[in-house]
Write a protein that holds these residues in place. Structure first.
Motif: not given
Ligand SMILES: Cc1ncc(COP(=O)(O)O)c(C=O)c1O
Length: 396
Positions: A96-100, A242-245, A261-266
């Motif tokens: 979810c974004g480069s932040t996550e 909110r797309i990062g990688w 996966d634990y933080l945001t699932v997807a």
């Protein structure tokens, strides 16, 4: 002590200055040159792809690490442009974004008690990210006017406790694009001390004439010790998607994916297809993007110089850090309050990019990812500052 209270681990975190500045911008009807997002449209073709995905019922959880099509597109783009092999299955995690992505990397690759080197001034999340991972951030100064670092200071920051170094190039807030020689020096230290490089390359596509973006992962021996973080937000003007990688060495990918996966699932599913459409845009899109940003940069510099700010032309990203010493305000925060409340232009005090700004000149960051008419409006308003500032200079 009461137990219903915020956790100690966040006690040192400051409130985000960016959110506060955007709030003040709305309150005072100010031109918002504070937060790093564009006020112009995203490319039509990628908006269409997102709408099509929603209408086609791509509205449930995406595969946790990103669709195969998107991971393939990210890996292929990285390899095509930089010659670094990347495997969609073993190395790419969509977040979810480069932040996550940064948080997932820090939490999964750093142990409590480790040290993480961060260049200062820095993008505000890195310090809290390291602290949440239980690590101690060690700050190394980028020095004006050209934002170079002192190689000896950097060497002294490395030790057996150093687990990772964060490199953000092109850089927010300074606009610095690290040179190949600087990156090689960092790479040598990473190899000497067995340290992970975490490269935040979110502005990789916004680089101006005379500068070249070199991913540290492309230097010899670095692909296996670098996580490269990127995303859609800046290049395609879609900070809200909110797309990062993260592109990681294979042995680290499992941990990053678990954390993600634990933080945001997807990440949001309709935007996976839109991201594939974005990464399929022709080279002409990027040529136009940098040409447009270069003319906005030059306009911003011209405006700032005419109104008495001392500003260097950034080599990349879409910010200018301007020296404001001559205005005679007690602090950069005081000047930014005056700018937003009385002049009608919202900016960010340079000190908010430092843990301890002692020794750095007072600065203000301007974001120029704006329509020309927005910048012209800021120009008209800043003209009033020249008059006010004279008073401030007289008073000082
Ligand atoms: C250096 C840097 N990294 C990351 C981000 C956040 O990017 P994202 O929208 O992908 O989370 C920003 C946004 O301003 C940034 O400046």
């Amino acid at each position: 002590m009461a137990k219903v209270r915020s956790a100690r681990r966040i006690s040192s975190f400051a409130d985000s200055v960016f959110g506060e500045m955007t709030r003040l911008a709305k309150l005072h009807n100010a031109v918002n040159l504070s937060q790093g997002f564009p006020d112009f449209e995203a490319p039509q073709v990628i908006k269409d792809a997102a709408c099509t995905a929603i209408q086609a019922e791509q509205n449930q959880y995406a595969p946790p690490y990103g669709t195969h099509a998107l991971r393939d597109a990210i890996a292929a783009d990285f390899t095509r442009r930089y010659g670094v092999p990347a495997s969609a299955d073993e190395q790419v995690t969509v977040c979810c974004g480069s932040t996550e992505a940064m948080m997932a990397v820090m939490l999964s690759c750093i142990d409590p008690g480790d040290e993480v080197i961060v260049f200062e001034p820095f993008y505000e999340n890195y310090g809290p990210d390291a602290i949440l991972a239980g690590a101690e951030p060690k700050y190394v100064r980028l020095r004006q006017p050209d934002w170079h670092f002192d190689p000896d200071e950097l060497k002294r920051a490395f030790s057996n406790r150093t687990r990772a170094i964060v490199i953000n190039s092109p850089n927010n807030p300074t606009g610095k694009v690290f040179t190949r020689d600087e990156l090689q020096l960092i790479a040598d230290l990473c190899q000497k001390w067995d340290v992970l490089a975490i490269a935040d390359e979110i502005y990789e596509r916004i680089v101006y004439a005379g500068h070249v973006h070199v991913p540290i992962a492309s230097l010899p021996g670095m692909a296996e010790r670098t996580v490269t973080i990127g995303g859609l937000s800046k290049t395609y003007s879609v900070t809200g998607w909110r797309i990062g990688w993260a592109i990681s060495p294979a042995p680290l990918t499992g941990g990053i994916r678990k954390l993600h996966d634990y933080l945001t699932v997807a990440a949001p599913s309709p935007f996976h297809d839109a991201a594939v459409a974005a990464l399929s845009l022709p080279d002409t899109f990027y040529t136009q993007l940098t040409a447009d940003y270069q003319s906005k940069r030059d306009l911003m510099i011209d405006i700032l110089e005419r109104h008495g700010f001392a500003a260097r032309r950034p080599g990349g990203a879409y910010y200018v850090m301007a020296d404001v010493s001559r205005f005679g305000f007690a602090s950069d925060s005081e000047l930014t309050q005056h700018l937003v409340k009385d002049i009608g232009v919202a900016t960010v005090p340079g000190s908010s990019f430092y843990v301890d700004p002692a020794g750095a000149s007072p600065m203000v960051r301007f974001c120029f990812a704006k329509r020309e008419e927005t910048l012209h409006e800021a120009d008209r308003r800043l003209a009033r500052l020249s008059v006010t500032s004279q008073g401030a200079v007289d008073k000082a």
